[in-house]
Design an enzyme around this catalytic site. Structure first.
Site, short mmCIF file in Angstrom:
data_model
loop_
_atom_site.label_atom_id
_atom_site.label_comp_id
_atom_site.label_asym_id
_atom_site.label_seq_id
_atom_site.Cartn_x
_atom_site.Cartn_y
_atom_site.Cartn_z
N GLU A 131 0.83 -1.21 0.00
CA GLU A 131 0.00 0.00 0.00
C GLU A 131 0.86 1.26 0.00
O GLU A 131 1.78 1.35 0.79
CB GLU A 131 -0.93 0.02 1.22
CG GLU A 131 -1.99 1.08 1.08
CD GLU A 131 -3.03 1.05 2.21
OE1 GLU A 131 -4.17 1.41 1.94
OE2 GLU A 131 -2.70 0.67 3.33
N GLY A 274 2.41 -0.11 11.27
CA GLY A 274 1.91 -0.97 12.34
C GLY A 274 1.48 -2.33 11.80
O GLY A 274 1.89 -3.37 12.30
N MET A 276 -0.88 -4.30 8.15
CA MET A 276 -1.57 -4.14 6.87
C MET A 276 -2.61 -5.23 6.70
O MET A 276 -2.35 -6.41 6.92
CB MET A 276 -0.55 -4.20 5.72
CG MET A 276 -1.15 -4.04 4.35
SD MET A 276 -1.85 -2.37 4.11
CE MET A 276 -3.09 -2.72 2.86
N GLU A 277 -3.78 -4.78 6.22
CA GLU A 277 -4.97 -5.64 6.22
C GLU A 277 -5.08 -6.54 5.00
O GLU A 277 -6.18 -6.72 4.48
CB GLU A 277 -6.20 -4.73 6.30
CG GLU A 277 -6.48 -3.87 5.04
CD GLU A 277 -5.88 -2.46 5.07
OE1 GLU A 277 -4.92 -2.24 5.83
OE2 GLU A 277 -6.38 -1.59 4.33
N ASN A 278 -3.99 -7.14 4.51
CA ASN A 278 -4.14 -8.03 3.36
C ASN A 278 -5.18 -9.10 3.68
O ASN A 278 -5.07 -9.78 4.69
CB ASN A 278 -2.80 -8.72 3.08
CG ASN A 278 -1.65 -7.75 3.10
OD1 ASN A 278 -1.65 -6.76 2.38
ND2 ASN A 278 -0.68 -7.99 3.97
N HIS A 308 -8.37 -3.43 14.39
CA HIS A 308 -8.37 -2.47 13.28
C HIS A 308 -8.22 -3.22 11.95
O HIS A 308 -9.00 -3.02 11.01
CB HIS A 308 -7.21 -1.48 13.51
CG HIS A 308 -6.93 -0.52 12.39
ND1 HIS A 308 -6.94 0.85 12.57
CD2 HIS A 308 -6.60 -0.71 11.09
CE1 HIS A 308 -6.65 1.45 11.43
NE2 HIS A 308 -6.43 0.53 10.51
N GLU A 309 -7.23 -4.10 11.89
CA GLU A 309 -6.99 -4.82 10.62
C GLU A 309 -8.17 -5.73 10.30
O GLU A 309 -8.55 -5.89 9.14
CB GLU A 309 -5.70 -5.63 10.69
CG GLU A 309 -4.44 -4.81 11.01
CD GLU A 309 -4.29 -3.56 10.18
OE1 GLU A 309 -4.66 -3.57 9.00
OE2 GLU A 309 -3.79 -2.54 10.72
N HIS A 312 -10.96 -4.04 8.68
CA HIS A 312 -10.68 -3.80 7.25
C HIS A 312 -11.12 -4.94 6.34
O HIS A 312 -11.29 -4.74 5.14
CB HIS A 312 -9.18 -3.62 7.04
CG HIS A 312 -8.67 -2.24 7.24
ND1 HIS A 312 -9.29 -1.13 6.73
CD2 HIS A 312 -7.56 -1.79 7.87
CE1 HIS A 312 -8.57 -0.06 7.05
NE2 HIS A 312 -7.53 -0.41 7.74
N GLU A 331 -9.90 3.80 6.43
CA GLU A 331 -9.03 4.04 7.58
C GLU A 331 -9.76 4.68 8.76
O GLU A 331 -9.52 4.32 9.91
CB GLU A 331 -7.81 4.86 7.18
CG GLU A 331 -6.82 4.12 6.30
CD GLU A 331 -6.40 2.75 6.83
OE1 GLU A 331 -6.56 2.47 8.03
OE2 GLU A 331 -5.95 1.93 6.01
ZN LIG Z 1 -5.87 0.64 8.52
#
Ligand SMILES: [Zn+2]
Length: 854
Positions: A131, A274, A276-278, A308-309, A312, A331
């Site tokens: 990203e 921090g 990443m939401e793959n 958080h992830e 997503h 986000e």
């Molecule tokens: Zn995020």
């Protein structure tokens, strides 16, 4: 490099004629363990349609070499088709198959396919991070979020490795020393969300299942990965425990079954962000695995990131913004959900909104007062703009505004809106209006004007109370004054606080109301006894800076620590910090508040923020003539509280770290050395490896750590983390040679990995060494444009932000910055934005110093 920076117009044009049916990507990373191998083979086959046969287009690819390009069986000459950043193809048919065979580079910067060698055991680890637009460093693609497609990955890797991607693997076959992993096709997803994690990772496995409303059972295999050498410290049970609570919670709230099959969470080395939401393959920075004791704030922060992830998977992965203008659509939501779900999912972190008020909002307020601030829905012209927009507005202000929306429209309308949004736009792309339309349906409110003031304008409002009382001390009027460029509607609570019998400040009344325009009268307050403290935005419903009337401010000066509620106290701390930053409270006074009340602060996260802010107050905002004394006062305070803290408590550890950060006199440094040598002890304080490095850093900064001692410590901790901290210690020595070496290591070569770039910068920029680093201000301005042109954006951002002469708080530095800005109107807008923000910090410091001098 031509065309490296894709524009929104180009992306729109491409999406208007293309639709992608699928990618097949084959990567051969069998060479990865050989440090001499710089590249890996990448072969991409893309099936796509074009509504304008005969048209031309381009793919994105950042690769050293393209071996061949074949469009619909026709070979194109790579020498003319590939320009270093794009593969140009013409003569498109209605249905196309394009094959690009390339050699791509292993990354040292955390962008693309990052390669890391573990100093402990020599093992090699790979992971991808893309990203906003670095999938093109790994395979040829249409690098924009709205050309979604199913991806089928095949990865050839060393036989002993584990390989993960977004989907489950369907087949693994041995081919000599290599093993080939063939993965199932993914759901339609955006390029920036694809992922590969490969290496001899340690894996912890678990399982989640849930009966869905239709009676079927959803099965989600779970796993958590880290490097083998970190396995002894890996508390996978805790991580997977939070994961399962989150899956329960989001299924309840979102009513849309998790769409990506399995759920892997990989903790990876030298990660820039921090997490990443793959989809199905989330990556986290491995500093979330704790080798040494950390406070509970660190566990809370990790749990927040996990949730958080996970949010997503729906906000971002299932439904994705069309272009980076609407980055907030994922986000802001995920940031809000991280805190909301910590409580809603019944994790043990019940103080999540205190942390949010204390930390996320501080980030938002700071960013929103830069001259470069922007509306939450931004104008993102190109990828460089996009890269800088992962900021305090998109995340923290956006989340704050969603919190306000929940207060304004009600949580039922909000979550019903989310449920309809997922069903209506599953696997699609959206813009602001798609969400607003749905929220208007569910709330029955006109949200266009709400959105216009909250999402489409920039800046933060201040709310100030105006209290008048009669001769008997009863309120005759309580008015709220609103400042700011755009006056907004705020749903807020006003807290009236009195001292109870034992002196504690407790809320005796809470009045909730709508604030509109420049002046709002709180009718309900009339006739009440004048309270000791009027706290606006109590419960932190809206996004604003709060001010105090004179009497309330006096109450805080004498009794801030006496406020009983954690959240109200956090709001008061945040407000006095804003007053300091806005030159409305002298830095001396802020430091005095911290010295007086931080010892009483029970919330560990708030305490750690106070430590950080008190140091900034002394280093940047205080009268420079008082800096030395201010620093000594902080160190004295740290020592006093360290000795007073409960043995073995989080608070004791936090004060020990604060002592390491502030120690300068012989008494403090003597204790630091004694703790390292084992000749001094603080009852209950375990001087473990991470704390040892903090203590060594204190000695290094003071010029009291020899090279031999630091090398000896590295020998005892020859790990990735040890190497980073050793590097920082070397750069933090107070000598011209140390500064020159750190500067040169970062600037004169691009050999260093991102983690060591960061360590060198951190050590170089110790504020106490401002005399030594002063002579780097002029070279800094000379190298800006070269760095921006030659380095990857991630590294360039660190150099520009990290080497900015922020410790040189003088009018002369300000003039130098202005000279550069005036002289470089044509510099890249993203570079100018970074410099403008640093300039603003500097001007703020100068103004605060003037306030502090009185
Ligand atoms: Zn995020």
């Amino acid at each position: 490099m031509p065309g490296k920076n894709l524009s929104r117009d180009e992306a729109q044009q491409r999406a208007s004629i293309l639709a992608v049916d699928g990618y097949q990507v084959r990567l051969d990373v069998t060479s990865a363990p050989d440090p001499a191998a710089a590249t890996f083979r990448s072969t991409t086959t893309i099936a796509f349609r074009c509504t304008e046969p005969g048209a031309s287009t381009f793919l994105d690819l950042l690769a050293p070499t393209v071996r061949s390009v074949v469009l619909n069986g026709r070979a194109l000459d790579p020498a003319t088709a590939f320009d270093g950043a794009r593969v140009h193809v013409d003569g498109l048919a209605a249905e196309n198959v394009l094959v690009v065979d390339a050699d791509c580079a292993y990354s040292r910067t955390g962008e693309g396919l990052h390669r890391f060698t573990d100093p402990v055991d020599g093992e090699t680890y790979l992971y991808t991070h893309y990203e906003p637009a670095d999938a093109r460093r790994v395979f040829a693609d249409f690098e924009q979020p709205d050309l979604k497609a199913p991806f089928t990955f095949t990865v050839a890797a060393p036989a002993a490795w584990d390989v993960r991607s977004n989907a489950v693997h369907e087949r693994v076959t041995d081919e000599g020393a290599a093993r080939v992993w063939e993965f199932a096709p993914t759901q339609p997803i955006s390029t920036y969300l694809t992922a590969v994690v490969a290496g001899p990772y340690h894996v912890a496995r678990d399982h989640y299942s849930r009966v869905l409303p239709d009676g079927t059972t959803l099965e989600i295999p779970l796993s958590a990965l880290c490097r083998k050498s970190l396995a002894p410290y890996f508390d996978a049970d805790e991580i997977l425990g939070v994961t399962k609570l989150g899956l329960d919670f989001f299924h309840e709230e979102f009513d849309y079954p998790y769409p990506f099959g399995k759920y892997d969470q990989a903790f990876v080395p030298e990660y820039n962000i921090g997490a990443m939401e793959n989809p199905g393959c989330v990556t986290f920075r491995e500093e979330f695995i704790f080798r040494s004791r950390v406070t509970d704030a660190a566990y809370e922060s990790r749990a927040n990131v996990i949730l958080h992830e996970m949010a997503h998977m729906w906000f971002g992965d299932l439904v994705t913004m069309r272009w980076w203008d609407d980055l907030w659509l994922k986000e802001s939501f995920a940031d809000f959900m991280g805190s909301y779900a910590l409580i809603g999912a019944r994790t043990r972190y019940s103080g999540a909104w205190v942390t949010f008020a204390n930390q996320r909002k501080a980030w938002a307020y700071r960013q929103d007062q830069f001259p470069t601030t922007h509306p939450i829905t931004a104008d993102i012209r190109d990828l460089e703009d996009a890269k800088l927009n992962f900021d305090g507005i998109t995340y923290a202000k956006g989340a704050s505004v969603l919190k306000q929306l929940v207060a304004y429209a009600g949580s039922e309308a909000f979550f019903e809106g989310a449920r309809r949004y997922f069903k209506r736009h599953a696997f699609g792309n959206t813009e602001l209006t798609d969400l607003l339309d749905i929220l208007e349906e569910t709330s029955g409110r006109d949200l266009k004007s709400w959105a216009a003031t909250w999402l489409q304008t920039a800046g933060v409002n201040s709310l100030t109370p105006q209290v008048t009382v009669d001769s008997e001390g009863r309120i005759t009027e309580l008015a709220l004054l609103q400042d700011g460029e755009t006056l907004r509607p705020h749903r807020i609570a006003v807290g009236l606080y009195h001292r109870d019998a034992d002196g504690t400040l407790v809320r005796t009344e809470r009045i909730e109301l709508d604030v509109t325009g420049a002046r709002t009268v709180v009718a309900e307050a009339v006739g009440r006894a004048r309270p000791a403290l009027v706290l606006l935005n109590d419960d932190d419903l809206t996004y604003c800076k709060i001010r105090f009337d004179a009497e309330s401010l006096e109450t805080l000066r004498t009794g801030l620590g006496d406020i009983r509620s954690d959240l109200a106290r956090a709001l008061a701390w945040s407000a006095v910090w804003n007053l300091t930053r806005d030159s409305l409270m002298p830095a001396h006074d802020y430091v005095a508040l911290v010295l007086r009340f931080a010892g009483q602060e029970s919330n560990i996260g708030v305490l750690q923020s106070l430590h950080q802010q008190a140091r900034s107050a002394v280093d940047l905002y205080a009268d420079p003539a008082w800096r030395g004394e201010g620093g000594r006062l902080l160190a004295d305070g740290a020592l006093r509280e360290l000795r007073a803290a409960v043995p073995g408590s989080d608070h004791q550890l936090a004060w020990a770290r604060f002592l390491a950060q502030t120690a300068s006199g012989s008494e403090h440094l003597g204790l630091v050395r004694g703790l390292l040598a084992g000749t001094a002890r603080i009852d209950g304080l375990d001087v473990d490896q991470e704390l040892r490095w903090s203590l060594w850093l204190a000695l290094a900064v003071a010029g009291q750590a020899t090279d031999e001692e630091l090398a000896e410590e590295l020998k005892a901790d020859h790990t990735a983390s040890g190497k980073r901290q050793y590097t920082e210690c070397l750069a933090a020595r107070p000598t011209a040679e140390a500064k020159a070496a750190a500067w040169s290591a970062v600037v004169d070569s691009d050999e260093l990995p991102n983690a060591l770039v960061e360590a060198n910068i951190a050590g170089f920029a110790v504020p106490a060494h401002r005399d030594l680093t002063a002579l780097y201000a002029a070279p800094y301005f000379k190298l800006l444009e070269r760095v921006w042109a030659e380095r990857t954006i991630e590294i360039a951002m660190r150099i520009v932000g990290g080497f900015f002469p922020r410790a040189q708080t003088s009018e002369q530095t300000l003039a130098e910055v202005d000279g550069w800005l005036d002289g470089h109107p044509g510099a890249a807008p993203a570079l100018r934005r970074l410099v403008l923000e640093c300039r603003d910090d500097l001007a703020r410091a100068l103004s605060a110093q003037a306030c502090d001098r009185g």
